[in-house]
Design a protein around this motif. Structure first.
Motif, PDB file in Angstrom:
ATOM      1  N   UNK A 195       0.865  -1.396   0.220  1.00 57.34           N
ATOM      2  CA  UNK A 195      -0.266  -0.043   0.028  1.00 57.34           C
ATOM      3  C   UNK A 195       1.040   1.223   0.065  1.00 57.34           C
ATOM      4  N   UNK A 196       0.682   2.496  -0.594  1.00 58.62           N
ATOM      5  CA  UNK A 196       1.382   3.476  -0.610  1.00 58.62           C
ATOM      6  C   UNK A 196       0.214   4.617  -1.269  1.00 58.62           C
ATOM      7  N   UNK A 197      -0.033   5.810  -0.374  1.00 54.23           N
ATOM      8  CA  UNK A 197       0.495   5.381   1.655  1.00 54.23           C
ATOM      9  C   UNK A 197       0.354   4.751   2.136  1.00 54.23           C
ATOM     10  N   UNK A 198       0.636   4.131   3.260  1.00 55.27           N
ATOM     11  CA  UNK A 198      -0.132   3.648   4.487  1.00 55.27           C
ATOM     12  C   UNK A 198      -1.274   4.152   5.288  1.00 55.27           C
ATOM     13  N   UNK A 199      -1.036   5.637   4.800  1.00 56.58           N
ATOM     14  CA  UNK A 199      -2.148   6.309   5.888  1.00 56.58           C
ATOM     15  C   UNK A 199      -2.076   7.308   4.941  1.00 56.58           C
ATOM     16  N   UNK A 200      -3.425   7.689   4.913  1.00 55.08           N
ATOM     17  CA  UNK A 200      -4.062   8.766   4.600  1.00 55.08           C
ATOM     18  C   UNK A 200      -4.857   9.357   5.173  1.00 55.08           C
ATOM     19  N   UNK A 201      -4.848  11.384   5.323  1.00 48.58           N
ATOM     20  CA  UNK A 201      -5.776  11.824   6.009  1.00 48.58           C
ATOM     21  C   UNK A 201      -6.123  12.481   4.573  1.00 48.58           C
TER      22      UNK A 201
ATOM     23  N   UNK B  38      -6.188   5.088  -2.521  1.00 51.54           N
ATOM     24  CA  UNK B  38      -5.719   3.535  -1.845  1.00 51.54           C
ATOM     25  C   UNK B  38      -4.753   2.902  -2.359  1.00 51.54           C
ATOM     26  N   UNK B  39      -3.818   3.716  -3.331  1.00 46.14           N
ATOM     27  CA  UNK B  39      -2.622   3.064  -4.236  1.00 46.14           C
ATOM     28  C   UNK B  39      -2.411   1.561  -4.148  1.00 46.14           C
ATOM     29  N   UNK B  40      -2.435   0.475  -4.494  1.00 45.46           N
ATOM     30  CA  UNK B  40      -2.418  -0.758  -4.268  1.00 45.46           C
ATOM     31  C   UNK B  40      -2.164  -1.577  -5.351  1.00 45.46           C
ATOM     32  N   UNK B  41      -0.619  -2.433  -4.902  1.00 43.42           N
ATOM     33  CA  UNK B  41      -0.326  -3.306  -5.626  1.00 43.42           C
ATOM     34  C   UNK B  41      -0.311  -4.308  -4.694  1.00 43.42           C
ATOM     35  N   UNK B  42      -0.551  -5.682  -5.726  1.00 46.01           N
ATOM     36  CA  UNK B  42       0.131  -7.523  -4.922  1.00 46.01           C
ATOM     37  C   UNK B  42       0.894  -8.540  -6.429  1.00 46.01           C
ATOM     38  N   UNK B  43       1.029  -8.850  -5.582  1.00 44.85           N
ATOM     39  CA  UNK B  43       1.878 -10.677  -6.358  1.00 44.85           C
ATOM     40  C   UNK B  43       1.811 -10.985  -5.628  1.00 44.85           C
ATOM     41  N   UNK B  44       1.954 -12.721  -6.543  1.00 38.63           N
ATOM     42  CA  UNK B  44       1.118 -13.653  -6.579  1.00 38.63           C
ATOM     43  C   UNK B  44       2.674 -14.951  -7.016  1.00 38.63           C
ATOM     44  N   UNK B  45       2.710 -15.971  -6.799  1.00 40.13           N
ATOM     45  CA  UNK B  45       3.570 -16.690  -7.467  1.00 40.13           C
ATOM     46  C   UNK B  45       2.767 -17.207  -8.660  1.00 40.13           C
ATOM     47  N   UNK B  46       3.787 -17.938 -10.147  1.00 41.29           N
ATOM     48  CA  UNK B  46       3.014 -17.859 -10.927  1.00 41.29           C
ATOM     49  C   UNK B  46       2.436 -19.589 -11.001  1.00 41.29           C
ATOM     50  N   UNK B  47       1.382 -19.632 -11.554  1.00 47.35           N
ATOM     51  CA  UNK B  47       1.143 -20.753 -11.462  1.00 47.35           C
ATOM     52  C   UNK B  47      -0.202 -20.540 -10.282  1.00 47.35           C
ATOM     53  N   UNK B  48      -0.376 -19.105 -10.495  1.00 42.64           N
ATOM     54  CA  UNK B  48      -2.194 -19.008  -9.861  1.00 42.64           C
ATOM     55  C   UNK B  48      -3.199 -18.488 -10.491  1.00 42.64           C
ATOM     56  N   UNK B  49      -4.484 -18.747 -10.492  1.00 38.83           N
ATOM     57  CA  UNK B  49      -4.907 -17.490 -11.388  1.00 38.83           C
ATOM     58  C   UNK B  49      -6.060 -17.211 -10.721  1.00 38.83           C
TER      59      UNK B  49
ATOM     60  N   UNK C 160      -5.557 -20.984  -1.192  1.00 34.02           N
ATOM     61  CA  UNK C 160      -4.879 -19.993  -0.924  1.00 34.02           C
ATOM     62  C   UNK C 160      -5.788 -18.530  -1.173  1.00 34.02           C
ATOM     63  N   UNK C 161      -5.605 -17.445  -0.356  1.00 31.61           N
ATOM     64  CA  UNK C 161      -6.337 -16.169  -0.327  1.00 31.61           C
ATOM     65  C   UNK C 161      -5.220 -15.568   0.512  1.00 31.61           C
ATOM     66  N   UNK C 162      -5.196 -14.429   0.093  1.00 36.46           N
ATOM     67  CA  UNK C 162      -4.222 -13.468   0.616  1.00 36.46           C
ATOM     68  C   UNK C 162      -4.527 -12.480   1.344  1.00 36.46           C
ATOM     69  N   UNK C 163      -4.451 -11.825   2.179  1.00 33.35           N
ATOM     70  CA  UNK C 163      -5.019 -10.448   2.152  1.00 33.35           C
ATOM     71  C   UNK C 163      -3.685  -9.235   2.866  1.00 33.35           C
ATOM     72  N   UNK C 164      -3.779  -8.577   2.406  1.00 27.01           N
ATOM     73  CA  UNK C 164      -2.336  -7.797   2.997  1.00 27.01           C
ATOM     74  C   UNK C 164      -2.734  -6.775   4.535  1.00 27.01           C
ATOM     75  N   UNK C 165      -1.717  -7.655   5.221  1.00 29.61           N
ATOM     76  CA  UNK C 165      -2.084  -7.681   6.115  1.00 29.61           C
ATOM     77  C   UNK C 165      -1.819  -5.786   6.785  1.00 29.61           C
ATOM     78  N   UNK C 166      -0.620  -5.762   6.292  1.00 27.15           N
ATOM     79  CA  UNK C 166      -0.754  -3.986   6.921  1.00 27.15           C
ATOM     80  C   UNK C 166      -1.628  -2.965   6.461  1.00 27.15           C
ATOM     81  N   UNK C 167      -2.265  -2.998   5.399  1.00 24.18           N
ATOM     82  CA  UNK C 167      -3.229  -2.358   4.986  1.00 24.18           C
ATOM     83  C   UNK C 167      -3.418  -0.717   5.074  1.00 24.18           C
ATOM     84  N   UNK C 168      -4.318   0.015   4.750  1.00 24.58           N
ATOM     85  CA  UNK C 168      -4.272   1.256   4.740  1.00 24.58           C
ATOM     86  C   UNK C 168      -4.892   1.971   5.433  1.00 24.58           C
TER      87      UNK C 168
END
Length: 490
Positions: free
Chosen positions: A31-37, A46-57, A134-142
């Motif tokens: 997340x970028x940034x992680x804090x928004x006022x 809320x800018x966000x990117x995510x990655x995961x291994x190849x072979x998953x859909x 195989x589920x993923x949550x960005x734990x740091x959050x915004x």
């Protein structure tokens, strides 16, 4: 041989561990940034990117406000997923304001519109793959904090002071902020702000008003705060009601207006004499005594100001009408005499003159040059204006003059055969004294209005007062008496 067997047994395990480590290294949400006022009613990215291994859909992506899953009994996996990690896009409070800008590959950015303080929360991105569990949550959050704007200003300032107004928020706004200031809902174009502050130098009373602030490009405007500017009284003036002609007996109101902050205390004065206090000064059944110049004084703790004087002119009918005669001494025939009429009235009265009811003329002055006895008599003046009229008391003009028209009349006397009575008449002021003379004699033979002649001869009378004397023509007593006897005996 033993080594080969052992190696054969360990290789699948090592290979399995190597694959697991490589795969685990590929799961991530940033997340970028992680804090928004953000400002209330604005839109937030809320800018966000995510990655995961190849072979998953990627099967599903969504944002949620929950991070950890609790255990749910008697629920399918899909039901449990929905209940524990609610999809904000399906939440009625968010569905019409949330827009997913990302994709199902690596971008998970969203826009949240019209944010309010209720939206202050921590938000997480979650994605689900085609592989079981195989589920993923960005734990740091915004972390989103929604703030409003508040104007901080002193309640009151004094004219001439410098004052600083601050536009405050509960957190440091993430966006680069350009502040806009308003007074009474109108943008302040003549002054520039310094960061989030508005500096008013040498404040004027015109600077008083409701101040609010906003951010450029945003519709939200802060609640207004009233700035009160204190200043001494100005523009102090008196008005009179009714504004037209004021007649004795009317009710009159004087009002004092003044521009000041705080409101001024008012004092009333008539030609320097204190009358009372209060914004209104009432006079019921006004009389002419109230005519004069009035002022009000406006005072507060910052100073005082007098109004200009206003003239209160009370109209009334004539009164105290008096005739005066120039020269209080004796008036002698031939003198010049002036009669003056004085009258108390408003407006000034027109004056008419009368002698014993006969109109003589107009004007405050009635002049007689070289007066004669014919002018003696009673004089009045009449004073008249549109509110009424009044006559003066009569003034007597008494002209002194020397005797004139002196003459003698004769009549027989019944007491003696040959005596006659002589009477002397004259016109004079004061009345004349009478003396009797026989021709060719220097001394008087008698005095008084009448004289008894006992012998024949020519007689005359002389009338005299302090202004002069005059003698009559002589009359012959003998001739008259004989003729009378003959007529009586014949």
């Amino acid at each position: 041989m033993v080594m080969s067997v052992r190696m054969a047994l360990l290789l699948p395990l090592i290979f399995s561990l190597m694959i697991h480590r490589v795969s685990s290294a590929g799961w991530a949400v940033n997340y970028s940034p992680s804090h928004i006022c953000a400002l209330k009613d604005s839109s937030v990215i809320m800018n966000c990117t995510y990655t995961y291994p190849t072979g998953y859909q990627i099967m599903k992506v969504f944002w949620t406000k929950k991070l950890f899953k609790g255990k749910k009994k008697d629920s399918s996996e899909e039901e449990e997923e929905h209940e524990v990690f609610p999809d904000l896009s399906k939440d009625p409070e968010y569905s019409h304001r949330l827009q997913y800008l990302g994709d199902k590959q690596k971008n998970c950015t969203i826009r949240l519109s019209h944010v309010t303080q209720k939206d202050s929360h921590k938000y997480y991105f979650r994605f689900i793959t085609d592989k079981h569990s195989k589920k993923q949550t960005g734990a740091s959050g915004v972390t989103l904090t929604v703030t409003d704007l508040q104007v901080e200003a002193p309640e009151r300032v004094t004219e001439g002071d410098s004052v600083r107004l601050t536009c405050k928020s509960s957190c440091a706004l993430t966006d680069r902020a350009t502040f806009i200031w308003y007074r009474n809902s109108q943008p302040l174009t003549e002054r520039r702000d310094r960061n989030n502050q508005l500096l008013l130098q040498s404040v004027r009373r015109e600077d008083a008003g409701r101040y609010s602030c906003a951010l450029h490009g945003h519709t939200y405007i802060s609640p207004a705060v009233y700035l009160s500017v204190m200043y001494p009284p100005k523009n102090t003036s008196v008005s009179i009601s009714p504004s037209g002609e004021i007649v004795e007996g009317d009710s009159v109101t004087l009002s004092c207006s003044s521009d000041s902050n705080p409101p001024a205390e008012i004092s009333w004065f008539k030609e320097g004499t204190f009358l009372g206090s209060g914004r209104i000064y009432n006079i019921s059944k006004i009389s002419s005594d109230y005519s004069g110049e009035y002022k009000c004084k406006s005072r507060n703790k910052h100073g005082e100001k007098d109004s200009d004087a206003v003239m209160l002119s009370v109209m009334y009918a004539p009164r105290n009408v008096v005739v005066s005669i120039t020269g209080s001494g004796e008036i002698v025939e031939g003198d010049s005499v002036t009669l003056s009429c004085s009258s108390d009235s408003n407006p000034p009265a027109e004056i008419s003159w009368f002698k014993e009811g006969t109109f003589l003329g107009s004007g405050r002055i009635y002049s007689i040059s070289k007066i004669s006895s014919d002018y003696s008599g009673e004089y009045k003046c009449k004073s008249r204006n549109k509110h009424g009229e009044k006559d003066s008391d009569a003034a007597t003009l008494n002209v002194m003059y020397s005797p004139k028209n002196v003459s003698v009349s004769i009549s027989p006397s019944g007491e003696k055969e040959y005596s006659v009575t002589l009477s002397c008449s004259s016109d004079s002021n004061p009345p004349a004294e009478i003396s009797w003379f026989k021709e060719n004699q220097s001394s008087a033979v008698g005095s008084g209005q009448s004289f008894s002649a006992l012998q024949s001869g020519r007689f005359y009378c002389e009338a005299h007062n302090q202004h002069g004397s005059q003698r009559s023509d002589a009359v012959t007593v003998f001739d008259y008496a004989v003729s009378q006897i003959r007529c009586d005996g014949g």
